[in-house]
Motif scaffolding. Structure first.
Motif, PDB file in Angstrom:
ATOM      1  N   CYS A 140      37.680  36.871  45.791  1.00 29.41           N
ATOM      2  CA  CYS A 140      36.220  36.900  45.699  1.00 29.41           C
ATOM      3  C   CYS A 140      35.535  36.179  46.853  1.00 29.41           C
ATOM      4  O   CYS A 140      34.321  35.928  46.785  1.00 29.41           O
ATOM      5  N   ARG A 167      36.651  37.094  37.074  1.00 31.74           N
ATOM      6  CA  ARG A 167      35.345  37.672  37.384  1.00 31.74           C
ATOM      7  C   ARG A 167      34.295  36.569  37.418  1.00 31.74           C
ATOM      8  O   ARG A 167      34.147  35.804  36.472  1.00 31.74           O
ATOM      9  N   SER A 171      29.728  41.797  40.759  1.00 30.58           N
ATOM     10  CA  SER A 171      30.263  42.381  41.993  1.00 30.58           C
ATOM     11  C   SER A 171      31.699  41.932  42.305  1.00 30.58           C
ATOM     12  O   SER A 171      32.289  42.429  43.264  1.00 30.58           O
ATOM     13  N   THR A 172      32.243  41.009  41.536  1.00 36.92           N
ATOM     14  CA  THR A 172      33.595  40.504  41.810  1.00 36.92           C
ATOM     15  C   THR A 172      34.616  41.623  41.694  1.00 36.92           C
ATOM     16  O   THR A 172      34.613  42.394  40.724  1.00 36.92           O
ATOM     17  N   ILE A 173      35.497  41.708  42.676  1.00 32.61           N
ATOM     18  CA  ILE A 173      36.599  42.677  42.626  1.00 32.61           C
ATOM     19  C   ILE A 173      37.664  42.147  41.674  1.00 32.61           C
ATOM     20  O   ILE A 173      38.204  41.054  41.884  1.00 32.61           O
ATOM     21  N   GLU A 182      40.147  47.149  49.935  1.00 32.13           N
ATOM     22  CA  GLU A 182      39.207  46.310  50.684  1.00 32.13           C
ATOM     23  C   GLU A 182      39.893  45.632  51.859  1.00 32.13           C
ATOM     24  O   GLU A 182      39.351  45.529  52.955  1.00 32.13           O
ATOM     25  N   ASP A 194      31.861  38.950  51.637  1.00 35.45           N
ATOM     26  CA  ASP A 194      31.666  38.607  50.223  1.00 35.45           C
ATOM     27  C   ASP A 194      30.232  38.976  49.910  1.00 35.45           C
ATOM     28  O   ASP A 194      29.295  38.370  50.428  1.00 35.45           O
ATOM     29  N   GLU A 195      30.054  39.989  49.066  1.00 36.29           N
ATOM     30  CA  GLU A 195      28.731  40.478  48.709  1.00 36.29           C
ATOM     31  C   GLU A 195      28.430  40.077  47.270  1.00 36.29           C
ATOM     32  O   GLU A 195      28.640  40.851  46.340  1.00 36.29           O
ATOM     33  N   GLU A 197      30.083  38.197  45.392  1.00 31.21           N
ATOM     34  CA  GLU A 197      31.299  38.338  44.601  1.00 31.21           C
ATOM     35  C   GLU A 197      31.758  37.028  43.962  1.00 31.21           C
ATOM     36  O   GLU A 197      32.430  37.043  42.928  1.00 31.21           O
ATOM     37  N   GLN A 198      31.383  35.907  44.564  1.00 31.28           N
ATOM     38  CA  GLN A 198      31.701  34.619  43.958  1.00 31.28           C
ATOM     39  C   GLN A 198      30.466  33.960  43.356  1.00 31.28           C
ATOM     40  O   GLN A 198      30.537  33.303  42.331  1.00 31.28           O
TER      41      GLN A 198
END
Length: 248
Positions: A140, A167, A171-173, A182, A194-195, A197-198
């Protein structure tokens, strides 16, 4: 005994001693003999002998329960290492901040995670702050993705099985296949992102320098409203210029 690696000679006993210190560090500074055998894959007799030498030198100590702990001499080494890292990293991160206007960080891998080594904050009142020494997850974070992009897919999947994919935001992968895809993009482009995501509303971009255990990542991060995608993309060149000529 020494072994040639990449044209250089490596001293096996030194490699093993550092493997023990790394294993102890990842366990929070305390471990049993059995823990160290399991973590390093070395023979028990080898671990016992090396730990004895490191204890005699003050780099390790043993408590009443016979656990091994990181010793007091390492504190002096750690303090000196932090000062040296800051002296080396600060000009690089300052250049990133000057070019992007956003907070700059330097990070390295530690086991299956990433640890922040240094930071120079943005001059803006609304800025990102990450505590130096903080450990974060790979899946993330831009620094994490940048640092593992050089691993093959099987290594990445094994790491994710051990570490998990928690998660943090919408947006978290959290799917290993998505992260592997990715990382393929990171390899092609040379930078990781990191969009949110964290942390919601936070954008980050990072590049890695070097390979293997000596690699480090440098990043710029800021609020999405200010650090737009266009500014993020422009920051890649600023990051690359800041680290030009550096060696891990």
């Amino acid at each position: 005994m020494s072994e040639p690696t990449g044209g250089r000679s490596r001293v096996q006993a030194v490699d093993r001693a550092f493997a023990l210190l790394d294993a102890l560090s990842l366990r929070g500074g305390r471990a049993t003999l059995g823990d160290l055998v399991a973590d390093t894959g070395l023979a028990a007799a080898t671990v016992h002998r090396l730990c004895g030498t490191l204890t005699d030198s003050g780099h390790l100590r043993r408590d009443a329960g016979r656990d091994y702990l990181l010793g007091p001499r390492l504190q002096r080494v750690g303090d000196a290492a932090r000062r040296a890292t800051l002296a080396w990293a600060e000009p690089v991160l300052t250049a990133v901040v000057a070019g992007t206007g956003e907070t700059a960080n330097m990070a390295v891998r530690e086991g299956d995670g990433v640890v922040y080594l240094a930071q120079v904050p943005s001059p803006h009142s609304m800025r990102m702050f990450t505590e130096v020494g903080r450990r974060v997850e790979v899946h993330c974070t831009a620094v994490g993705k940048a640092l593992v992009a050089g691993d093959d897919d099987d290594e990445v999947r094994a790491m994710l099985r051990r570490a998990g994919m928690r998660r943090y935001t919408a947006s978290t992968i959290t799917d290993p296949d998505d992260l592997v895809a990715e990382l393929a993009r990171v390899r092609r482009s040379g930078f990781a992102t990191d969009e949110s995501e964290q942390e919601e509303g936070v954008r980050c971009v990072a590049i890695a320098v070097g390979t293997g255990a000596a690699a480090f990542a440098v990043s710029a991060s800021g609020p999405e409203a200010r650090f737009t995608r266009d500014r993020r993309d422009a920051a890649v060149g600023i990051l690359q210029a800041a680290v030009a000529g550096l060696k891990p």
